[in-house]
Each structure stands twice: as C-alpha cells, then as structure tokens.
Write a protein that holds these residues in place. Structure first.
Motif, PDB file in Angstrom:
ATOM      1  N   LEU A   1      -5.949  -3.365 -11.948  1.00  0.00           N
ATOM      2  CA  LEU A   1      -6.118  -4.030 -10.649  1.00  0.00           C
ATOM      3  C   LEU A   1      -5.265  -3.346  -9.595  1.00  0.00           C
ATOM      4  O   LEU A   1      -5.652  -3.198  -8.443  1.00  0.00           O
ATOM      5  CB  LEU A   1      -5.715  -5.505 -10.762  1.00  0.00           C
ATOM      6  N   LEU A   2      -4.072  -2.925 -10.010  1.00  0.00           N
ATOM      7  CA  LEU A   2      -3.164  -2.255  -9.076  1.00  0.00           C
ATOM      8  C   LEU A   2      -3.713  -0.887  -8.676  1.00  0.00           C
ATOM      9  O   LEU A   2      -3.506  -0.436  -7.553  1.00  0.00           O
ATOM     10  CB  LEU A   2      -1.794  -2.105  -9.755  1.00  0.00           C
ATOM     11  N   ALA A   3      -4.422  -0.249  -9.598  1.00  0.00           N
ATOM     12  CA  ALA A   3      -4.874   1.119  -9.329  1.00  0.00           C
ATOM     13  C   ALA A   3      -6.183   1.165  -8.556  1.00  0.00           C
ATOM     14  O   ALA A   3      -6.541   2.205  -8.038  1.00  0.00           O
ATOM     15  CB  ALA A   3      -5.036   1.865 -10.653  1.00  0.00           C
ATOM     16  N   CYS A   4      -6.910   0.060  -8.481  1.00  0.00           N
ATOM     17  CA  CYS A   4      -8.237   0.154  -7.867  1.00  0.00           C
ATOM     18  C   CYS A   4      -8.214  -0.310  -6.419  1.00  0.00           C
ATOM     19  O   CYS A   4      -7.306  -0.986  -5.974  1.00  0.00           O
ATOM     20  CB  CYS A   4      -9.261  -0.622  -8.686  1.00  0.00           C
TER      21      CYS A   4
ATOM     22  N   GLN B   1      10.704  14.740  -7.402  1.00  0.00           N
ATOM     23  CA  GLN B   1       9.442  14.119  -7.797  1.00  0.00           C
ATOM     24  C   GLN B   1       9.481  13.523  -9.201  1.00  0.00           C
ATOM     25  O   GLN B   1       8.642  12.705  -9.548  1.00  0.00           O
ATOM     26  CB  GLN B   1       8.302  15.149  -7.715  1.00  0.00           C
ATOM     27  N   ARG B   2      10.454  13.930 -10.004  1.00  0.00           N
ATOM     28  CA  ARG B   2      10.467  13.420 -11.368  1.00  0.00           C
ATOM     29  C   ARG B   2      11.066  12.015 -11.439  1.00  0.00           C
ATOM     30  O   ARG B   2      10.757  11.249 -12.335  1.00  0.00           O
ATOM     31  CB  ARG B   2      11.282  14.347 -12.272  1.00  0.00           C
ATOM     32  N   ALA B   3      11.949  11.701 -10.509  1.00  0.00           N
ATOM     33  CA  ALA B   3      12.702  10.450 -10.611  1.00  0.00           C
ATOM     34  C   ALA B   3      11.799   9.235 -10.445  1.00  0.00           C
ATOM     35  O   ALA B   3      10.857   9.246  -9.658  1.00  0.00           O
ATOM     36  CB  ALA B   3      13.806  10.428  -9.572  1.00  0.00           C
ATOM     37  N   GLY B   4      12.086   8.173 -11.185  1.00  0.00           N
ATOM     38  CA  GLY B   4      11.281   6.963 -11.130  1.00  0.00           C
ATOM     39  C   GLY B   4      11.766   6.002 -10.077  1.00  0.00           C
ATOM     40  O   GLY B   4      10.983   5.426  -9.332  1.00  0.00           O
TER      41      GLY B   4
ATOM     42  N   ILE C   1      11.569   1.935  -5.785  1.00  0.00           N
ATOM     43  CA  ILE C   1      10.800   2.347  -6.964  1.00  0.00           C
ATOM     44  C   ILE C   1       9.556   3.104  -6.526  1.00  0.00           C
ATOM     45  O   ILE C   1       8.889   2.716  -5.572  1.00  0.00           O
ATOM     46  CB  ILE C   1      10.386   1.107  -7.793  1.00  0.00           C
ATOM     47  N   ARG C   2       9.245   4.153  -7.259  1.00  0.00           N
ATOM     48  CA  ARG C   2       8.006   4.884  -7.010  1.00  0.00           C
ATOM     49  C   ARG C   2       6.841   4.053  -7.548  1.00  0.00           C
ATOM     50  O   ARG C   2       6.874   3.597  -8.685  1.00  0.00           O
ATOM     51  CB  ARG C   2       8.073   6.223  -7.746  1.00  0.00           C
ATOM     52  N   ARG C   3       5.837   3.864  -6.724  1.00  0.00           N
ATOM     53  CA  ARG C   3       4.717   3.003  -7.106  1.00  0.00           C
ATOM     54  C   ARG C   3       4.051   3.456  -8.402  1.00  0.00           C
ATOM     55  O   ARG C   3       3.646   2.655  -9.230  1.00  0.00           O
ATOM     56  CB  ARG C   3       3.699   3.014  -5.971  1.00  0.00           C
ATOM     57  N   GLU C   4       3.958   4.780  -8.539  1.00  0.00           N
ATOM     58  CA  GLU C   4       3.300   5.360  -9.707  1.00  0.00           C
ATOM     59  C   GLU C   4       3.905   4.852 -11.028  1.00  0.00           C
ATOM     60  O   GLU C   4       3.224   4.757 -12.046  1.00  0.00           O
ATOM     61  CB  GLU C   4       3.434   6.880  -9.574  1.00  0.00           C
TER      62      GLU C   4
ATOM     63  N   SER D   1       0.795  -1.228   0.000  1.00  0.00           N
ATOM     64  CA  SER D   1       0.000   0.000   0.000  1.00  0.00           C
ATOM     65  C   SER D   1       0.827   1.279   0.000  1.00  0.00           C
ATOM     66  O   SER D   1       0.261   2.355  -0.126  1.00  0.00           O
ATOM     67  CB  SER D   1      -0.945   0.003   1.197  1.00  0.00           C
ATOM     68  N   ALA D   2       2.130   1.200   0.138  1.00  0.00           N
ATOM     69  CA  ALA D   2       2.919   2.429   0.229  1.00  0.00           C
ATOM     70  C   ALA D   2       3.200   3.017  -1.151  1.00  0.00           C
ATOM     71  O   ALA D   2       3.029   2.351  -2.167  1.00  0.00           O
ATOM     72  CB  ALA D   2       4.227   2.162   0.953  1.00  0.00           C
ATOM     73  N   ASP D   3       3.653   4.260  -1.142  1.00  0.00           N
ATOM     74  CA  ASP D   3       3.940   4.944  -2.399  1.00  0.00           C
ATOM     75  C   ASP D   3       5.286   4.551  -2.992  1.00  0.00           C
ATOM     76  O   ASP D   3       5.588   4.873  -4.138  1.00  0.00           O
ATOM     77  CB  ASP D   3       3.930   6.464  -2.186  1.00  0.00           C
ATOM     78  N   TYR D   4       6.122   3.898  -2.173  1.00  0.00           N
ATOM     79  CA  TYR D   4       7.431   3.453  -2.662  1.00  0.00           C
ATOM     80  C   TYR D   4       7.542   1.954  -2.452  1.00  0.00           C
ATOM     81  O   TYR D   4       7.111   1.426  -1.424  1.00  0.00           O
ATOM     82  CB  TYR D   4       8.561   4.175  -1.926  1.00  0.00           C
TER      83      TYR D   4
END
Lengths: 335, 315
Positions: B73-76, A119-122, A169-172, A90-93
């Motif tokens: 699935l990852l985004a929801c 914020q740009r880095a992946g 790694i950034r989750r995004e 569940s974390a952002d990283y």
C-alpha cells in the motif's frame, strides 16, 4: 528506482521531508509542534494524524494552513497513526514528531543533507535538548552514544537508545523492512530502528535537532507505566533476536546481547526506583524493584545495585543537609 | 498516473506469480501492479526482474501477509487499491468495471464481487463465492462471516486514512478485519458477477487447513476483543450483539466441523482431531446442536464413508 527518476523533474514542487505528527487530544500543543517542524527545513510537508480525538483537534487543525490533515475515525495507537502518516506522506525522507515535542530550526535540512550525501545510510540520528513542561531547555543534552555506521547490535542491546524525535528516516527503508508494528505502540520506534539498522548503516551527528519536553514527575506520565513498558521491551527483544542477522550470528553473541539488554533494563528499573524514593512514590519504586528482580534476579539481587537507592534514601533523611550525597551513587549507570 | 493499483504479495512461489501479474494487468486499462516479495529465499527476485512494468518491492525479513500488504500500500500510487494473492487471478476487465462502479457511487468505500473457486489443479469446484452479495450497510453481516474474497475487493485509498492500515497481528484475518472497519463507516457496493479466481487450499496440500483450529481461535478473540469494541458495535443493543454472536459462532463451528470432515477425507487424522477439539472447546453449544442438523451430519457421514471405502480398496 523507477520512482526516483520520475520525481526528478518536479523536484522543486515535491516536499523534501515529511514530518508526521500523530496527535491525540492535545490541540493546545499541536500548533507549536507544527510550526517548529515547518521551520526545521525547506519545503517540509507536515502530516498531522489525528488519532480519533474527540475534542476540538479537528477544528484547530483546519485553522493551521498548509498542513496535510488526516483524521482516523478509530483510534489506532501511536504506531498505527504513524503508519497512516507514512502512507499519506510523499517525501523521500520521513521524520516523526510527537505533538508535545519541537524540532529545532534547520535541523531537518541538516539531516536530509547528511542522508543525501550518504546513500547507504538508513536513518540519521542527532542529539536532543531536554526541556521542562513550558519548553524551557534544562541544559541537559541527550546525545547519541554511538559513532555511527553499523549499529544493529548496539540498538538491539539497548546500548544505543534512539528517540524518534532526533531521527530522519529514508522512506525506502519502510519498503525494505516493513512498517511499524501496530501492536508495539510505545516501543514501535525501537523495533523499527533495530530492523532498519539490520540492513542499513546509521548516520550520527552530535548536533541537537529536537527539543524533548520531559514529563513532569507530578504528572505521573510514564512512571506508572514504565515497569510494564520495560518488561515489554524485554519480551520483544526475544522477537528481534529472531531477525535473520541475529540468527546468523553465533549463539554466544545472541546470549550476550540478551544478557546486556537484561542488565540494562534491570539497572534502569532500579535507577527509576532510586529516583522515585525521594519523591515519596514508594508504590512505583516497589513496582520497579520487583520488576527488576523478576527480569534479572542475579543483577537486581547484588547489594551494589542499591547504592543509589540507599544514597537517595539517606539524602531524604538528612533533608536539611547538602544535596551533594545524592550524586555519589552514579555507579549504577556507569557499569 | 494509474488510478488503480493491485498489490500482489508473494513468498516463494515464483512459478505462480507471472500468471497473477498478467491477470491483474488484463483486468484494467491502466493498472499499477506492485509485487511485494516477502523475503523469498528462491528465484522470485529474478522472475520479477524479468516481468516488465511492475513495481517490485522486496522485504528483507518476513513480515507475513499483512505486513507485506501494508508495504505494498505504501509503494503504490493508485486512488483505488486492491489485493491479489500470488496464487489467485483477476478476471479480464474486472478492475475497470469495479472502479467505474465506485466512481458512480462516491459514498461507497469499497466494492467487491464474486470469486470463482478452483481447487489446486485449477479445476472449478462449486459455484462462485459468495452465492449472493450483500450490499449497502453490511457491517453486521460481515460480523457473521467473511463473504468478501480478498482478491475480489477494490477500496478507496481515502478509507485507509480514516480506518487505518491492515492489522499485522492477526494473520489470516487481516483482510476480514479491514472489510469490517471499512463497512463500519462506509456503504459497500457490489458487482454481482465473478471478478477473480480463488485457488482454494485443500487439506492434502497442507496449506491453510493445518492452522484452521488456530485461525478460528484467533478469529474468536478478534471478534470479542476488537470487532465488538468498535463504536458501532458498542452502541448496538444487546439483542443485536447477541444475534451477531449466534450467527458468528454457528458459522465458525460449522467451518471447523467441515474442516474436520475434509481432513478426515484425506486421511489427516491429526488435523481432524485438532479441528474437532477446537470446535468442542471454542463453540461447545454450537457443536452440541450439530448432531441435530441433518444436512451437516449427512455431509460428514458421506465423507467418512468415502474414506472408509478408499481404505478398503487399498487393503
């Protein structure tokens, strides 16, 4: 964007980093990996993905307090297990940790702060300490060979090897480039790093962040599969050269990338052979040389490529003499 | 927190997307809609920006449907998950009734329902599919044919933690593959009424059918190399496995013969040849039996006759 806002109020409750530990039939090592991950940062969420182990892994995991335990009933391979771990986290990283490696204390905080500041880095990449089978550092350090920033071509050309152990790694990124390729287990990490670097700059630090437990030569782990693995890398590079950014580059650039990667692969195969000969692993050495010849005949047919091999042969002959001669053939990796 | 999420994957079809999103939202009280834009090169992004209250995720380089669904699935965030293609629709209230059914059957891993089949113009063609919905332990039935329309299924997030995500190496089969892996471990519930609208591709649109032969070849390989290697299939008796293969291969051969007929009917002779040769190559026994199956022969002959009269009319 929407998610970022709703996370903010509950910041103190949300884990800041998720560490995903896929494991398969190594319960004796797992506890150490989990503890190292927890000590590597504040509010770390540890997700252990048990890839259908048939042994007491489940029991061991139940005893580990404060982890998220996910059990796959059907073996999915490393890449599939990591994907399920990402889904459960569940974390952002997100960091990946193998069950036999360790994270160094504070290393996750260090990398998370770096990623939060840029914020740009992946993803952020650090150095690794090498260790033997009993987690004693051998003194070698595997440092990133790249200054950071845009590393797409260097990753694609294998000039910049990145190990999952040393990255955060950034989750995004996964939402933008997709998840790991399930069929790519073994090279899934290289694939995802190339795909992330296609769109994001990379942050690099020389500080060690992980301890890599090197497989023993006698365990054979790796050496037999390595030739096949490197041939897979060569094949998969052709797929990666179809990524939009590679396609947009001039054909000459792509050809150069292909050439450099093949050279590096051939060199690695020959270097492995040279390393195996003194250990009397002649079968593996032959397999490696043949693979090099198949992959890159021009490179592998140069007599110069075999200096190291000859040196190690000679060193073996004169076993009583000084070991010094073995180090005289460093020419291969230096080219 | 929304309890049910719908993952809509889309690629270069913004004109259809809005309807799909609206249908998904009308299918339940609190539905989270996640639109995964699989590297569309057109105005999909702008269209999505104009649709309120969706989670929009854009993949930068095409990962195909299964890869995009995995990202969705990852985004929801929902506990109950479902997929919807951008050209299909959900029927009003259908998600709520399916979720209620799953809540009342805690041991079931997924629930599915029927799909109304429409053609490219949106006109209903034929009866809802499947005509009857097997329920309970459907593992062996699913190995015969895929009777779960992708847009009609709702499954639990917890299933994925036990069976893994979608396999992105088998384009066109990833949903079937997931149903089989879920059905291996969980009973399956059904809501025996239409819950979605499935816009079926026609050979004329070129969509889908052109790869019918390749798809069936992939399917055959998946069946032999993956599905039969699942522990439950491995543990089964030889007669049970052979029985499953007989039904599967007959269905596949039948499918290819039908595709041949459909392709002939709209004058796509190249596709017809591809399908026919695949049928002969992959399922020779079943094809050899086909001439003795009267209903099938009549269907093919009927289509040929239509084609012939159409040609005559044109000349």
């Amino acid at each position: 964007m929407r998610g970022g806002k709703s996370y903010a109020p509950s910041q103190n409750r949300m884990p800041s980093v998720s560490v995903i530990i896929p494991t398969h039939r190594r319960p004796h090592l797992l506890r150490r990996a989990v503890e190292s991950a927890r000590a590597a940062g504040e509010s770390v969420e540890v997700v252990v993905v048990d890839d259908a182990s048939a042994d007491e892994t489940a029991r061991v995991c139940r005893k580990l307090a404060g982890i998220k335990y996910v059990r796959l009933e059907r073996n999915q391979g490393v890449a599939g297990a990591r994907n399920v771990g990402i889904l459960a986290s569940s974390a952002d990283y997100v960091a990946f940790l193998d069950d036999d490696d360790l994270r160094l204390p504070g290393s996750l905080d260090l990398q998370r702060e770096a990623l939060a500041a840029d914020q740009r880095a992946g993803f952020a990449c650090g150095a690794m300490l090498m260790s033997d089978q009993s987690y004693r550092p051998t003194g070698e350090v595997f440092a990133p060979s790249h200054p950071g920033g845009d590393a797409f071509w260097e990753l694609l050309e294998l000039e910049f090897p990145v190990m999952p152990l040393s990255t955060l790694i950034r989750r995004e990124c996964f939402l933008r480039v997709g998840l790991l390729g399930r069929h790519l287990s073994g090279i899934d990490d290289w694939d995802i790093f190339v795909r992330i670097a296609e769109h994001y700059p990379v942050l690099v630090t020389g500080r060690p962040v992980g301890l890599y437990r090197r497989p023993t030569p006698s365990s054979g782990q790796g050496s037999s599969a390595q030739a096949a693995q490197l041939r897979r890398v060569a094949r998969h590079q052709l797929q990666l050269l179809r990524l939009p950014r590679a396609q947009a580059a001039p054909a000459g650039r792509r050809r150069a990338a292909r050439g450099r990667a093949l050279n590096r692969l051939a060199d690695t195969l020959l270097w492995n052979a040279a390393w195996q000969v003194p250990r009397k692993e002649f079968g593996f050495a032959c397999a490696n040389i043949l693979a090099a010849l198949r992959l890159n005949p021009l490179r592998a047919a140069r007599p110069g490529a075999y200096r190291k091999l000859l040196a190690s042969l000679l060193a073996e002959r004169g076993a009583g003499r000084d070991e010094g001669s073995a180090s005289s053939g460093e020419g291969i990796s230096g080219e | 927190m929304p309890s049910v999420s719908v993952v809509i994957t889309t690629h270069d079809r913004p004109h259809l997307l809005r309807r799909a999103v609206e249908s998904a939202r009308a299918a339940g009280e609190s539905v989270e809609v996640v639109v995964v834009d699989d590297a569309s090169t057109d105005e999909t992004a702008e269209v999505c920006a104009s649709i309120p209250n969706i989670r929009y995720v854009r993949i930068e380089s095409n990962r195909r449907v299964a890869g995009a669904r995995n990202v969705g699935l990852l985004a929801c965030a929902g506990e109950y998950l479902s997929f919807l293609d951008d050209d299909d629709l959900r029927l009003p209230g259908s998600l709520d009734s399916q979720v209620a059914l799953l809540e009342s059957q805690p041991e079931a891993g997924m629930v599915y329902g029927q799909a109304l089949v429409v053609d490219q113009t949106g006109a209903q063609s034929g009866r809802p599919y499947p005509a009857s919905c097997p329920r309970g332990d459907v593992f062996w039935q699913l190995l015969r044919q895929n009777f779960v329309p992708c847009g009609s299924a709702v499954f639990r997030r917890s299933c994925l933690y036990r069976v893994g995500l979608l396999d992105d190496t088998v384009p066109g089969l990833d949903d079937w593959d997931l149903w089989i892996r879920i059905a291996e471990l969980y009973p399956v519930a059904t809501l025996e009424k239409p819950v979605s609208v499935w816009r079926r591709s026609s050979p004329a649109s070129g969509q889908g059918t052109s790869q019918a032969a390749a798809l069936v070849a992939r399917c055959r390989r998946q069946w032999l190399e993956r599905w039969m290697m699942l522990p439950r299939a491995l543990d089964a008796t030889r007669p049970a496995r052979r029985e499953a293969w007989r039904h599967f291969s007959a269905n596949m051969a039948n499918h290819l013969v039908c595709e041949t007929g459909r392709a002939l009917a709209c004058g796509r002779f190249g596709q017809a040849a591809l399908s026919a040769s695949a049928a002969l190559r992959l399922f020779p026994l079943e094809v050899a039996r086909a001439p003795f199956d009267r209903a099938r022969v009549r269907a093919v002959l009927g289509r040929l006759q239509d084609k012939w009269s159409a040609l005559e009319a044109r000349s």
